[in-house]
Scaffold this motif. Structure first.
Motif, PDB file in Angstrom:
ATOM      1  N   THR A 317       0.833  -1.204   0.000  1.00 22.77           N
ATOM      2  CA  THR A 317       0.000   0.000   0.000  1.00 22.77           C
ATOM      3  C   THR A 317       0.866   1.251   0.000  1.00 22.77           C
ATOM      4  OG1 THR A 317      -1.719  -1.221   1.149  1.00 22.77           O
ATOM      5  CG2 THR A 317      -1.902   1.171   1.184  1.00 22.77           C
ATOM      6  N   VAL A 392      -8.468   0.032   3.152  1.00 21.02           N
ATOM      7  CA  VAL A 392      -7.745  -1.031   2.446  1.00 21.02           C
ATOM      8  C   VAL A 392      -7.235  -2.065   3.440  1.00 21.02           C
ATOM      9  CG1 VAL A 392      -5.576   0.283   2.566  1.00 21.02           C
ATOM     10  CG2 VAL A 392      -5.796  -1.555   0.900  1.00 21.02           C
ATOM     11  N   GLY A 393      -7.105  -3.282   2.978  1.00 27.25           N
ATOM     12  CA  GLY A 393      -6.383  -4.293   3.729  1.00 27.25           C
ATOM     13  C   GLY A 393      -7.226  -5.414   4.279  1.00 27.25           C
ATOM     14  N   GLU A 394      -8.474  -5.146   4.519  1.00 25.83           N
ATOM     15  CA  GLU A 394      -9.355  -6.166   5.076  1.00 25.83           C
ATOM     16  C   GLU A 394     -10.780  -5.678   4.883  1.00 25.83           C
ATOM     17  OE1 GLU A 394      -9.069  -6.254   9.381  1.00 25.83           O
ATOM     18  OE2 GLU A 394      -8.232  -4.255   9.381  1.00 25.83           O
ATOM     19  N   PRO A 395     -11.736  -6.574   5.037  1.00 25.58           N
ATOM     20  CA  PRO A 395     -13.115  -6.105   4.918  1.00 25.58           C
ATOM     21  C   PRO A 395     -13.415  -5.125   6.053  1.00 25.58           C
ATOM     22  CG  PRO A 395     -12.989  -8.526   4.934  1.00 25.58           C
ATOM     23  CD  PRO A 395     -11.644  -8.019   5.331  1.00 25.58           C
ATOM     24  N   ASP A 417     -13.760   1.719  -0.523  1.00 22.17           N
ATOM     25  CA  ASP A 417     -13.285   0.480   0.095  1.00 22.17           C
ATOM     26  C   ASP A 417     -12.576  -0.274  -1.018  1.00 22.17           C
ATOM     27  OD1 ASP A 417     -13.025  -2.166   0.924  1.00 22.17           O
ATOM     28  OD2 ASP A 417     -15.001  -2.272   1.853  1.00 22.17           O
ATOM     29  N   THR A 418     -11.239  -0.301  -0.953  1.00 27.24           N
ATOM     30  CA  THR A 418     -10.445  -0.773  -2.084  1.00 27.24           C
ATOM     31  C   THR A 418      -9.899  -2.171  -1.844  1.00 27.24           C
ATOM     32  OG1 THR A 418      -8.427   0.194  -1.157  1.00 27.24           O
ATOM     33  CG2 THR A 418      -9.744   1.606  -2.601  1.00 27.24           C
ATOM     34  N   TRP A 419     -10.263  -3.112  -2.694  1.00 27.91           N
ATOM     35  CA  TRP A 419      -9.730  -4.472  -2.581  1.00 27.91           C
ATOM     36  C   TRP A 419      -8.575  -4.666  -3.563  1.00 27.91           C
ATOM     37  CZ3 TRP A 419      -8.751  -8.321  -6.062  1.00 27.91           C
ATOM     38  CH2 TRP A 419      -8.272  -9.515  -5.500  1.00 27.91           C
ATOM     39  N   TRP A 420      -7.472  -5.134  -3.031  1.00 28.10           N
ATOM     40  CA  TRP A 420      -6.329  -5.485  -3.882  1.00 28.10           C
ATOM     41  C   TRP A 420      -5.296  -6.203  -3.058  1.00 28.10           C
ATOM     42  CZ3 TRP A 420      -1.549  -2.398  -3.776  1.00 28.10           C
ATOM     43  CH2 TRP A 420      -1.577  -1.348  -2.842  1.00 28.10           C
ATOM     44  N   GLN A 421      -4.167  -6.557  -3.676  1.00 31.41           N
ATOM     45  CA  GLN A 421      -3.148  -7.380  -3.026  1.00 31.41           C
ATOM     46  C   GLN A 421      -1.745  -6.955  -3.456  1.00 31.41           C
ATOM     47  OE1 GLN A 421      -4.679 -10.994  -5.051  1.00 31.41           O
ATOM     48  NE2 GLN A 421      -5.038 -11.756  -2.980  1.00 31.41           N
ATOM     49  N   THR A 422      -0.761  -7.415  -2.702  1.00 33.86           N
ATOM     50  CA  THR A 422       0.632  -7.205  -3.098  1.00 33.86           C
ATOM     51  C   THR A 422       0.814  -7.629  -4.556  1.00 33.86           C
ATOM     52  OG1 THR A 422       1.288  -7.731  -0.840  1.00 33.86           O
ATOM     53  CG2 THR A 422       3.019  -7.799  -2.507  1.00 33.86           C
ATOM     54  N   ASP A 506      -8.721 -15.398  -2.042  1.00 33.13           N
ATOM     55  CA  ASP A 506      -9.787 -14.882  -1.189  1.00 33.13           C
ATOM     56  C   ASP A 506     -11.092 -15.562  -1.552  1.00 33.13           C
ATOM     57  OD1 ASP A 506      -8.233 -13.100   0.143  1.00 33.13           O
ATOM     58  OD2 ASP A 506      -8.892 -11.340  -0.958  1.00 33.13           O
ATOM     59  N   VAL A 518     -15.927  -9.161  -0.290  1.00 38.78           N
ATOM     60  CA  VAL A 518     -14.795 -10.033  -0.040  1.00 38.78           C
ATOM     61  C   VAL A 518     -14.912 -10.534   1.392  1.00 38.78           C
ATOM     62  CG1 VAL A 518     -12.281 -10.195   0.072  1.00 38.78           C
ATOM     63  CG2 VAL A 518     -13.369  -8.766  -1.683  1.00 38.78           C
ATOM     64  N   ARG A 521      -9.491 -14.296   3.391  1.00 39.76           N
ATOM     65  CA  ARG A 521      -8.693 -15.371   2.824  1.00 39.76           C
ATOM     66  C   ARG A 521      -9.452 -16.682   2.905  1.00 39.76           C
ATOM     67  NH1 ARG A 521      -4.821 -13.594  -0.288  1.00 39.76           N
ATOM     68  NH2 ARG A 521      -3.863 -15.641  -0.062  1.00 39.76           N
ATOM     69  N   LYS A 615      -2.770  -5.927  10.729  1.00 35.37           N
ATOM     70  CA  LYS A 615      -3.576  -7.105  10.397  1.00 35.37           C
ATOM     71  C   LYS A 615      -3.597  -8.063  11.588  1.00 35.37           C
ATOM     72  CE  LYS A 615      -3.959  -7.666   5.489  1.00 35.37           C
ATOM     73  NZ  LYS A 615      -2.941  -6.941   4.725  1.00 35.37           N
TER      74      LYS A 615
HETATM   75  C1  7RM Z   1      -3.506  -4.084  -0.205  1.00 38.93           C
HETATM   76  C2  7RM Z   1      -3.221  -5.265   0.661  1.00 38.93           C
HETATM   77  C3  7RM Z   1      -4.104  -8.791   0.455  1.00 38.93           C
HETATM   78  C4  7RM Z   1      -5.299  -9.381   1.133  1.00 38.93           C
HETATM   79  C5  7RM Z   1      -6.387  -9.751   0.176  1.00 38.93           C
HETATM   80  C6  7RM Z   1      -7.596  -9.679   1.075  1.00 38.93           C
HETATM   81  C7  7RM Z   1      -7.298  -8.540   2.005  1.00 38.93           C
HETATM   82  C8  7RM Z   1      -7.256  -6.218   1.026  1.00 38.93           C
HETATM   83  C9  7RM Z   1      -9.346  -5.644   1.131  1.00 38.93           C
HETATM   84  C10 7RM Z   1      -9.211  -6.969   1.611  1.00 38.93           C
HETATM   85  C11 7RM Z   1     -11.479  -7.083   1.944  1.00 38.93           C
HETATM   86  C12 7RM Z   1     -10.659  -5.063   1.112  1.00 38.93           C
HETATM   87  N1  7RM Z   1      -2.377  -6.192   0.134  1.00 38.93           N
HETATM   88  N2  7RM Z   1      -7.895  -7.280   1.538  1.00 38.93           N
HETATM   89  N3  7RM Z   1      -8.119  -5.212   0.784  1.00 38.93           N
HETATM   90  N4  7RM Z   1     -10.278  -7.681   2.014  1.00 38.93           N
HETATM   91  N5  7RM Z   1     -11.691  -5.827   1.526  1.00 38.93           N
HETATM   92  N6  7RM Z   1     -10.880  -3.810   0.702  1.00 38.93           N
HETATM   93  O1  7RM Z   1      -3.708  -5.355   1.764  1.00 38.93           O
HETATM   94  O2  7RM Z   1      -1.192  -8.362  -0.059  1.00 38.93           O
HETATM   95  O3  7RM Z   1      -1.184  -7.223   2.084  1.00 38.93           O
HETATM   96  O4  7RM Z   1      -3.174  -8.321   1.398  1.00 38.93           O
HETATM   97  O5  7RM Z   1      -5.893  -8.417   2.014  1.00 38.93           O
HETATM   98  O6  7RM Z   1      -7.677 -10.866   1.820  1.00 38.93           O
HETATM   99  O7  7RM Z   1      -6.156 -11.010  -0.396  1.00 38.93           O
HETATM  100  S1  7RM Z   1      -1.905  -7.554   0.899  1.00 38.93           S
END
Ligand code: 7RM
Length: 652
Positions: A317, A392-395, A417-422, A506, A518, A521, A615
């Motif tokens: 992020t 960002v990062g979790e629901p 509310d932004t969903w994404w990953q590394t 996810d 979402v 995991r 987290k």
């Molecule tokens: C940006 C980041 C990725 C994991 C991903 C999800 C969870 C991230 C959201 C989310 C629900 C969201 N990268 N996640 N954003 N779940 N709503 N808006 O966190 O690689 O560290 O994590 O985080 O499980 O797979 S990360």
């Protein structure tokens, strides 16, 4: 009860529309406009991205937009550019040299400001330092630093000369650092004598010394003096940053290397479900384009914005949305060294007031923590400058969302509310703030060019509200290119389950409006009596109970049901974890979600095991709940001492 009826109970049907005022000024102004852009973007993705790519500065234009090389995707082949040039020189050349690029606030309140011209000069100086020590294109540089301006400068300098940075979060121990330095065979390490956290000095250089004790690849260590912490400097190996950049022969200009689109830009290690961390590799052009375009539309970039993302640059992020995305858009980005509640619980809100922050991006866990401290703290501060909020990062649970919306956003700021990953490099599923009606807890709809889907185990598409594996069906410019040194693992982890389709790891569902929810995991899904239950959803219902501040749920084996739910619950200040409270909470969850979602056990606790990025580590909670003596690696925890205390309080 079928899976479908479980999820429909969880339906959150409040809808919040962007204000007319916000929409009229936004880059994307209506849902209709979004839908039009989206349709075009997936009908002709290559055309869509190529058009956007024209806004960047290229030393040489590409000849092929996208190519699938035996499962490894290549974007903009034939093209050459430099991300540091695009983040700095491009804006200075366009007359924006005096615009603020970076505002840094230290933990003790000290502030430093860099204009685009000043930041460029600092980056060039450090680029010349790196070159002077023999660093060249393709060499790996490990950065293990606190949140100081030199961190951003170091990244941009690596990118400028074509060196590959691998940032290791400053909260990691020397062991984790060692693994990462060894895996990428770094030639140089950049660190600091230490950093401040809630008034205490945290040493960093000692961890580097330990990590590279037996290492053969590291030739030099550059050390930023941050806190006058006593450190041992090894002769010929260790160098002070301030000495290096002030040498007579260090010029403040440095030509940017012309990098091929698919040359490596950075490695960022991320934990998978099993095995050692994976070195996620991102490359030059696709990553730059993706963070540029997502930042512009998701945060509705405006010339006079002061944008603040509270993440640490040690995580993706921070890479994408503190440094590269904002700077590629010539925005003013704020970087904060400290923690949300030091020296007082209103630290975040004071920073918003002081720097007139207009766009604020944080994690749900921070929202919940700040919510728990009470409304009086934000209410004391002037938050009028805010126009847009993000998570960002979790629901995010609807209760925290509503608090964020009302108390921080004063019911006028859209929440993205932004969903994404590394692995995805940038934001994938998100509202566009002027266009998308939001529902608390849903990341809503895909960014243009992104084709997500929910697949069942057999590969068929799930129906609305059915739930399944979140996948991305088409390649996108910001996607990871491989796992460093392990292309086989890249293929297996991300493309092994469904052919040619990216597996996010996810579980999620979409509702009847096509909105994505979402759940978390896949390993956080609990099957109770064969029913699919997302721990995130149980948690959301737990925290919606009036006395609950935060909750984490893990599965424990159950003789009859297969699995049952074990909940760790933190209560709001002033409430006690009595038997009556427990009963009320269970009844509340049963009422809100259904009997099958009732926690079998509730352990009241004042602390949850969290990483430094906030987290909750459910893996550890799961081991504790199961009564395991060995809960596994706890080095990534902000405070590992919570583990024995949690074990003591376990409910048998
Ligand atoms: C940006 C980041 C990725 C994991 C991903 C999800 C969870 C991230 C959201 C989310 C629900 C969201 N990268 N996640 N954003 N779940 N709503 N808006 O966190 O690689 O560290 O994590 O985080 O499980 O797979 S990360």
């Amino acid at each position: 009860m079928s899976d479908d009826s479980i999820t429909s109970i969880l339906k959150e049907d409040r809808v919040f529309n962007p204000t007319a005022e916000f929409s009229s000024d936004a880059h994307v102004k209506s849902l209709k406009e979004y839908k039009k852009i989206y349709k075009k973007s997936i009908e002709h993705p290559e055309k869509f991205w190529a058009e956007k790519a024209k806004q960047l500065h290229w030393f040489k234009k590409w000849h092929t937009i996208l190519r699938n090389d035996h499962g490894f995707f290549k974007w903009f082949e034939g093209g050459e550019l430099n991300i540091s040039y695009n983040c700095l020189d491009r804006h200075v050349n366009a007359g924006k040299g005096n615009k603020l690029a970076l505002i840094w606030e230290a933990e003790d309140g000290e502030v430093k400001r860099y204009t685009y011209s000043e930041l460029l000069a600092e980056v060039c100086k450090f680029s010349n330092v790196l070159k002077g020590h023999g660093l060249k294109r393709g060499d790996r540089v490990c950065i293990y630093m606190p949140m100081v301006p030199e961190l951003a400068i170091a990244m941009l300098a690596c990118a400028r000369i074509g060196a590959i940075h691998s940032i290791v979060f400053g909260g990691f121990s020397s062991d984790s650092l060692k693994d990462r330095i060894d895996d990428c065979e770094a030639k140089l390490v950049i660190t600091a004598d230490g950093t401040f956290r809630a008034g205490k000095i945290i040493p960093l250089k000692v961890n580097v010394d330990l990590a590279i004790k037996k290492n053969k690849s590291v030739e030099k260590v550059v050390v930023v003096k941050r806190c006058k912490n006593k450190v041992t400097m090894k002769k010929k190996r260790d160098l002070w940053w301030h000495d290096e950049i002030s040498k007579d022969n260090i010029e403040d200009t440095c030509p940017a290397e012309s990098m091929h689109s698919e040359d490596s830009l950075f490695i960022l290690y991320t934990s998978g479900t099993t095995g050692k961390p994976k070195g996620v590799l991102h490359t030059q052009a696709g990553y730059l384009l993706y963070v540029y375009q997502t930042f512009k539309w998701v945060f509705d970039a405006k010339d006079n914005d002061v944008y603040w993302c509270t993440a640490d640059i040690g995580w993706i992020t921070g890479h994408s949305y503190i440094v590269y995305g904002p700077l590629a858009n010539s925005s003013t980005t704020l970087m904060f060294e400290g923690v949300p509640t030091y020296p007082s619980p209103d630290r975040f809100w004071k920073i918003v007031e002081k720097h007139k922050v207009s766009v604020f991006y944080t994690a749900p866990t921070a929202v919940r923590a700040l919510m728990r401290l009470g409304d009086e703290w934000p209410k004391k501060c002037n938050l009028k400058s805010l126009r847009l909020l993000g998570t960002v990062g979790e629901p995010i649970n609807p209760e925290a969302w509503i608090w964020y919306h009302k108390i921080i956003g004063k019911e006028k700021c859209p929440i993205v509310d932004t969903w994404w990953q590394t692995e995805t490099g940038g934001i994938m599923i998100t509202p566009l703030p002027g266009a998308t009606p939001t529902k608390p807890g849903s990341a809503t709809l895909p960014f243009p060019g992104i084709v997500p889907a929910i697949l069942k185990e057999d590969g068929s598409e799930a129906k609305a509200n059915e739930g399944g594996n979140l996948v991305i069906k088409k390649p996108w410019p910001g996607m990871l290119r491989t796992v460093w040194g392990d292309p086989q693992r890249y293929k297996e982890t991300y493309f092994g389950k469904y052919e040619h389709i990216y597996l996010a790891g996810d579980s999620a569902r979409y509702d009847r409006d096509g909105y994505f929810w979402v759940m978390g995991r896949n390993d956080d899904v609990i099957k109770v009596s064969g029913h699919r239950i997302g721990t995130a959803e149980v948690e959301s219902h737990l925290v919606s109970y009036k006395d609950v501040a935060e909750a984490a749920v893990v599965p424990i084996p159950h003789k009859i049901k297969g699995w049952s739910i074990y909940a760790f619950v933190t209560l709001k200040k002033g409430t006690k974890g009595t038997e009556k409270t427990r009963k009320n909470i269970v009844a509340h969850v049963a009422k809100e979600m259904g009997h099958i979602a009732k926690p079998e056990r509730i352990q009241f606790t004042d602390f949850l095991p969290k990483t430094r990025s906030g987290k909750i580590m459910r893996r550890i909670l799961k081991a504790i709940a199961e009564g395991k003596k060995d809960v596994g690696n706890t080095t990534t925890l902000a405070d590992p001492s919570v583990v024995p205390r949690l074990i003591k309080g376990r409910i048998k």
